[in-house]
Design a protein around this motif. Structure first.
Motif, short mmCIF file in Angstrom:
data_model
loop_
_atom_site.label_atom_id
_atom_site.label_comp_id
_atom_site.label_asym_id
_atom_site.label_seq_id
_atom_site.Cartn_x
_atom_site.Cartn_y
_atom_site.Cartn_z
N THR A 58 0.83 -1.22 0.00
CA THR A 58 0.00 0.00 0.00
C THR A 58 0.85 1.25 0.00
N VAL A 59 1.88 1.26 0.83
CA VAL A 59 2.77 2.43 0.91
C VAL A 59 3.46 2.66 -0.43
N ALA A 60 3.98 1.61 -1.04
CA ALA A 60 4.70 1.75 -2.31
C ALA A 60 3.77 2.22 -3.42
N VAL A 61 2.57 1.64 -3.50
CA VAL A 61 1.63 2.01 -4.56
C VAL A 61 1.17 3.45 -4.40
N LEU A 62 0.82 3.85 -3.19
CA LEU A 62 0.36 5.22 -2.97
C LEU A 62 1.45 6.23 -3.30
N ASP A 63 2.68 5.93 -2.92
CA ASP A 63 3.77 6.86 -3.21
C ASP A 63 4.01 6.98 -4.71
N LEU A 64 4.00 5.86 -5.41
CA LEU A 64 4.21 5.90 -6.86
C LEU A 64 3.05 6.61 -7.56
N PHE A 65 1.82 6.35 -7.09
CA PHE A 65 0.67 7.04 -7.69
C PHE A 65 0.80 8.55 -7.51
N ARG A 66 1.19 8.97 -6.31
CA ARG A 66 1.31 10.41 -6.05
C ARG A 66 2.34 11.05 -6.97
N TYR A 67 3.45 10.38 -7.20
CA TYR A 67 4.50 10.97 -8.02
C TYR A 67 4.22 10.83 -9.51
N VAL A 68 3.35 9.92 -9.90
CA VAL A 68 2.93 9.88 -11.30
C VAL A 68 1.81 10.90 -11.53
N ASN A 69 0.93 11.04 -10.56
CA ASN A 69 -0.23 11.91 -10.70
C ASN A 69 0.15 13.39 -10.71
N ALA A 70 1.07 13.79 -9.83
CA ALA A 70 1.40 15.21 -9.69
C ALA A 70 1.90 15.84 -10.99
N PRO A 71 2.91 15.27 -11.68
CA PRO A 71 3.35 15.91 -12.93
C PRO A 71 2.31 15.89 -14.03
N GLN A 72 1.44 14.88 -14.03
CA GLN A 72 0.39 14.83 -15.04
C GLN A 72 -0.64 15.93 -14.81
N MET A 73 -1.00 16.18 -13.55
CA MET A 73 -1.92 17.27 -13.26
C MET A 73 -1.30 18.62 -13.64
N LYS A 74 -0.01 18.77 -13.35
CA LYS A 74 0.68 20.00 -13.73
C LYS A 74 0.68 20.16 -15.25
N ARG A 75 0.88 19.06 -15.96
CA ARG A 75 0.90 19.11 -17.42
C ARG A 75 -0.45 19.53 -17.97
N VAL A 76 -1.52 19.02 -17.39
CA VAL A 76 -2.87 19.40 -17.84
C VAL A 76 -3.09 20.90 -17.66
N ARG A 77 -2.72 21.42 -16.49
CA ARG A 77 -2.90 22.85 -16.23
C ARG A 77 -2.07 23.70 -17.19
N GLU A 78 -0.83 23.29 -17.43
CA GLU A 78 0.03 24.06 -18.33
C GLU A 78 -0.49 24.03 -19.75
N THR A 79 -1.02 22.88 -20.18
CA THR A 79 -1.57 22.76 -21.53
C THR A 79 -2.76 23.70 -21.71
N ILE A 80 -3.61 23.76 -20.70
CA ILE A 80 -4.78 24.64 -20.78
C ILE A 80 -4.35 26.10 -20.78
N ARG A 81 -3.37 26.43 -19.94
CA ARG A 81 -2.93 27.83 -19.89
C ARG A 81 -2.27 28.26 -21.19
N GLU A 82 -1.52 27.34 -21.82
CA GLU A 82 -0.89 27.67 -23.10
C GLU A 82 -1.93 27.98 -24.17
N GLY A 83 -3.04 27.26 -24.15
CA GLY A 83 -4.10 27.54 -25.10
C GLY A 83 -4.94 28.73 -24.71
N LEU A 84 -4.98 29.02 -23.41
CA LEU A 84 -5.83 30.10 -22.92
C LEU A 84 -5.24 31.47 -23.19
#
Length: 273
Positions: A136-162
């Motif tokens: 559980t600890v390993a999966v949650l940590d890996l999910f957090r570190y995969v999820n964070a840059p992807q969320m940042k990428r989504v926001r940056e993509t929207i701002r670039e178009g905005l």
């Protein structure tokens, strides 16, 4: 060679950080960073490697059911991991490779310590619950570190178009909505900001501290309940962050892209013509 003061080191701290780092790590890390900067030629990358070695030592101790020693080494490993960033910012010696090394080193440390904790407790008790704890600890940590840059990428993509679309498409004047006072919550957040503390109750840093420092120091009986509570809080925080990102995408999804704006202008500005 320049002599660095404690104020110089303080200036390298993040504008806002986790409460665990602000109150329990930075007081020691800043003084260690000042000593390293003034009396050694140790590079940030060397500190990152040393931090990883300490982390491996923590994993070995946890695997041998030496919980207090494992907790102490994990704390030292994280503290040195904070020192390397301060030295890099203080002396301007940070490198892109150093960013990668720091990122990968953190993941290796957490996965190995989770495996060591699970193995040590399973060997001592025979309970499969500790294997599930480590997974559980390993999966949650890996999910957090995969999820964070992807969320940042989504926001940056929207701002670039905005940004371009706001300059190319005539916008009706926007009337600012009346600001609602949040009372005690707003004052509490401002108080945290003055102390450099992020408003999150638990982020990845607090999660690691709970699982690998606090729970082992309390004892074997605390490992599962503390990890369970920390995991639930971390998952709730990640869900909240995803929800905020979803709201951000909804608010900006209707903004026309630059190419769409030019096409509409060529046919009279109406998408229905």
């Amino acid at each position: 060679m320049r002599t660095y003061s404690l104020d110089d080191v303080y200036a390298t701290r993040k504008r806002r950080d986790s409460w665990w780092t602000v109150y329990f790590v930075d007081p020691a890390a800043c003084r260690v960073a000042m000593f390293v900067a003034n009396h050694t030629e140790i590079t940030p990358n060397a500190l990152t490697v040393f931090s990883l070695i300490l982390g491996m030592g923590s994993a070995v101790c946890l695997g041998a059911n030496q919980l207090a020693a494992g907790a102490a080494l994990f704390y030292l490993s994280f503290m040195i991991d904070c020192v390397d960033g301060k030295i890099a910012r203080l002396k301007g010696t940070g490198t892109p490779f150093g960013l990668w090394l720091d990122y990968v080193g953190d993941r290796i440390r957490v996965v190995c310590c989770a495996a060591g904790l699970a193995y040590g407790q399973y060997a001592a008790t025979g309970s499969v619950d500790f294997i599930l704890l480590g997974a559980t600890v390993a999966v949650l940590d890996l999910f957090r570190y995969v999820n964070a840059p992807q969320m940042k990428r989504v926001r940056e993509t929207i701002r670039e178009g905005l940004a371009p679309s706001l300059t190319e498409v005539p916008q009706a004047p926007r009337v600012p909505a009346p600001r609602r006072s949040r009372g005690p919550l707003r004052r509490f957040n401002r108080s945290l900001a003055r102390r450099r503390v992020r408003s999150h109750l638990i982020s990845g840093i607090e999660f690691h501290a709970a699982v690998f420092v606090v729970a082992p120091l309390i004892g074997q009986a605390a490992l599962i309940p503390v990890t369970a509570v920390a995991s639930i809080l971390l998952l709730a925080n990640e869900i909240f962050l995803v929800y905020r990102m979803w709201l951000f995408t909804r608010r900006n999804a209707a903004v026309p892209k630059p190419q769409e704006s030019r096409e509409h202008a060529l046919i009279g500005g109406s998408p229905n013509v």
